[in-house]
Design an enzyme around this catalytic site. Structure first.
Site, PDB file in Angstrom:
ATOM      1  N   GLU A  99      20.983  25.640  26.054  1.00  0.00           N
ATOM      2  CA  GLU A  99      20.423  24.699  25.086  1.00  0.00           C
ATOM      3  C   GLU A  99      19.092  25.193  24.526  1.00  0.00           C
ATOM      4  O   GLU A  99      18.172  25.505  25.271  1.00  0.00           O
ATOM      5  CB  GLU A  99      20.203  23.318  25.715  1.00  0.00           C
ATOM      6  CG  GLU A  99      19.662  22.309  24.702  1.00  0.00           C
ATOM      7  CD  GLU A  99      19.032  21.079  25.335  1.00  0.00           C
ATOM      8  OE1 GLU A  99      18.954  20.052  24.647  1.00  0.00           O
ATOM      9  OE2 GLU A  99      18.597  21.149  26.506  1.00  0.00           O
TER      10      GLU A  99
ATOM     11  N   HIS B 114      23.669  16.808  17.570  1.00  0.00           N
ATOM     12  CA  HIS B 114      23.471  15.908  16.431  1.00  0.00           C
ATOM     13  C   HIS B 114      22.445  16.549  15.507  1.00  0.00           C
ATOM     14  O   HIS B 114      21.815  17.555  15.863  1.00  0.00           O
ATOM     15  CB  HIS B 114      22.961  14.529  16.886  1.00  0.00           C
ATOM     16  CG  HIS B 114      21.745  14.624  17.774  1.00  0.00           C
ATOM     17  ND1 HIS B 114      20.494  14.987  17.294  1.00  0.00           N
ATOM     18  CD2 HIS B 114      21.586  14.460  19.108  1.00  0.00           C
ATOM     19  CE1 HIS B 114      19.632  15.027  18.300  1.00  0.00           C
ATOM     20  NE2 HIS B 114      20.276  14.713  19.410  1.00  0.00           N
TER      21      HIS B 114
ATOM     22  N   SER C 226      21.162  12.235  22.477  1.00  0.00           N
ATOM     23  CA  SER C 226      21.574  13.464  23.162  1.00  0.00           C
ATOM     24  C   SER C 226      22.372  13.175  24.426  1.00  0.00           C
ATOM     25  O   SER C 226      23.207  13.988  24.831  1.00  0.00           O
ATOM     26  CB  SER C 226      20.350  14.318  23.505  1.00  0.00           C
ATOM     27  OG  SER C 226      19.757  14.819  22.334  1.00  0.00           O
TER      28      SER C 226
ATOM     29  N   ASP D 167      15.153  20.074  18.244  1.00  0.00           N
ATOM     30  CA  ASP D 167      15.215  18.617  18.131  1.00  0.00           C
ATOM     31  C   ASP D 167      13.818  18.013  17.998  1.00  0.00           C
ATOM     32  O   ASP D 167      13.552  17.226  17.091  1.00  0.00           O
ATOM     33  CB  ASP D 167      15.932  18.056  19.362  1.00  0.00           C
ATOM     34  CG  ASP D 167      16.021  16.543  19.349  1.00  0.00           C
ATOM     35  OD1 ASP D 167      16.522  15.988  18.360  1.00  0.00           O
ATOM     36  OD2 ASP D 167      15.600  15.907  20.337  1.00  0.00           O
TER      37      ASP D 167
END
Length: 385
Positions: free
Chosen positions: A273, A321, A104, A278
């Site tokens: 965010e 990602h 990240s 994640d």
């Protein structure tokens, strides 16, 4: 006799390791039946993809949110998401400067600065030289800038938009950078992060004219402040399933937009965010993946509603990602049931989708490198670097 015992122990060790590895490969799939559905927002598309000036940019990053994660949230929500209503869609290559699989820090730096760097680096190149980030470039030009996260404010993705450190775990130094941020609105966790690493920096933020809050519910009463730093307790960096307020990200995003839009006639840039997608994928827990994607989707809704009302706002939704190498193996749309497999507990190199809405959204179609998001945002704002 000793040799026989040693041989037996060696064979036993090898069999145990092999069994353990095979067990990891054949780990039982994770499944979840959603019961908390939300209605998607359908934008009006009035300014979508038009070649007209952009005044504001809202960049929403679902950390670890690949196509499988988005699909899981959509199917578990009766086959609909606000994100899935968008028409301008592209793909992003995520590799870092030194690794096929990014972290990240490097991915956040690519979005914030337009430059690739090594994994672990925050806002610096491979030699440790500072790279100007989005808030530092736009703020001197008159744009109001802000950062919102469900992670600690020192997390890799948010810190890429204000900090410059060679290692993402340099929390004390990152907090020092935070005090000098050009952003007018910052929101994340946690108070304990300050208390443990740099307790005096909360007072330093106040001296920099930040109104420091610890509860997002106080934001509506603070809109007249010069700057706002919402530093919550550690609960707001946990999963919703562990007690995070399900209204935190949605409401904080809405208040950040309201605050920034009133701070500058030039325009604003806001990065939001959804960090826990994640960690849900790292843990291979589909329940948390679904719930965090749905939570993030509500923040996207706030951005799109503003864009429709404003007419000069570009909204970009993407991921830094993919995490987990996730795939879907079964589901039931009517029941909100989803079943998933994970190939890893780490990140993967799979391309991630990018969705765009508003004027200049057409710039984000096609396959592109993660560094291009930065340059395309500046192009949309007609800012030369």
């Amino acid at each position: 006799m000793k040799n026989k015992i040693f041989s037996f122990l060696f064979v036993f060790f090898c069999v145990t390791v092999a069994f353990s590895q095979n067990k990891e490969k054949t780990k039982a799939p994770s499944s979840y039946q959603n019961t908390e559905f939300h209605t998607d927002y359908k934008p009006n598309y009035k300014n979508d993809g038009l070649n007209k000036p952009v005044k504001n940019v809202i960049l929403l990053i679902g950390d670890g949110m690949g196509l499988a994660q988005t699909s899981a949230g959509m199917y578990a929500n009766h086959n609909t998401l606000t994100i899935s209503n968008l028409k301008n869609i592209g793909l992003i290559k995520t590799f870092s400067l030194n690794d096929f699989i990014t972290d990240s820090a490097a991915a956040g730096t690519a979005y914030a600065t337009g430059k690739k760097t090594k994994n672990g680096c925050i806002g610096v190149d491979s030699l440790g030289n500072k790279l100007p980030n989005m808030t530092e470039i736009l703020s001197p030009l008159g744009y109001a800038t802000g950062i919102v996260t469900t992670d600690k404010i020192t997390g890799a993705t948010p810190s890429a938009f204000y900090a410059h450190q060679i290692k993402r775990n340099m929390t004390k130094e990152i907090l020092e950078d935070l005090v000098n941020t050009k952003a007018l609105f910052i929101a994340g966790s946690s108070v304990k992060d300050f208390e443990k690493n740099n307790p005096e920096k909360l007072d330093a933020l106040k001296k920099k004219n930040f109104k420091v809050l610890h509860d997002y519910k106080n934001l509506p009463l603070s809109m007249e402040a010069e700057k706002i730093a919402l530093i919550c307790d550690e609960m707001n960096a946990k999963f919703i399933s562990e007690g995070r307020d399900p209204n935190y990200l949605k409401e904080t995003t809405a208040q950040a937009i309201k605050f920034l839009s009133n701070k500058s006639k030039k325009g604003f840039f806001l990065m939001v965010e959804g960090a826990q997608i994640d960690w849900a994928s790292h843990n291979n827990v589909i329940e948390n993946v679904v719930r965090e994607v749905l939570d993030f989707d509500k923040a996207v809704e706030e951005a799109l509603k503003f864009a429709d009302k404003n007419g000069e706002t570009l909204v970009i939704i993407t991921a830094d990602h993919e995490t987990g190498g996730m795939s879907l193996s079964n589901g039931n749309i009517e029941k909100g049931y989803i079943k998933a497999h994970f190939a890893t507990s780490g990140h993967s190199p799979i391309m991630v989708p990018v969705y765009a809405y508003g004027p200049q959204a057409q710039l984000f179609r096609g396959v592109q490198d993660n560094t291009e998001i930065f340059s395309k945002i500046l192009s949309a704002l007609q800012v030369k670097k």
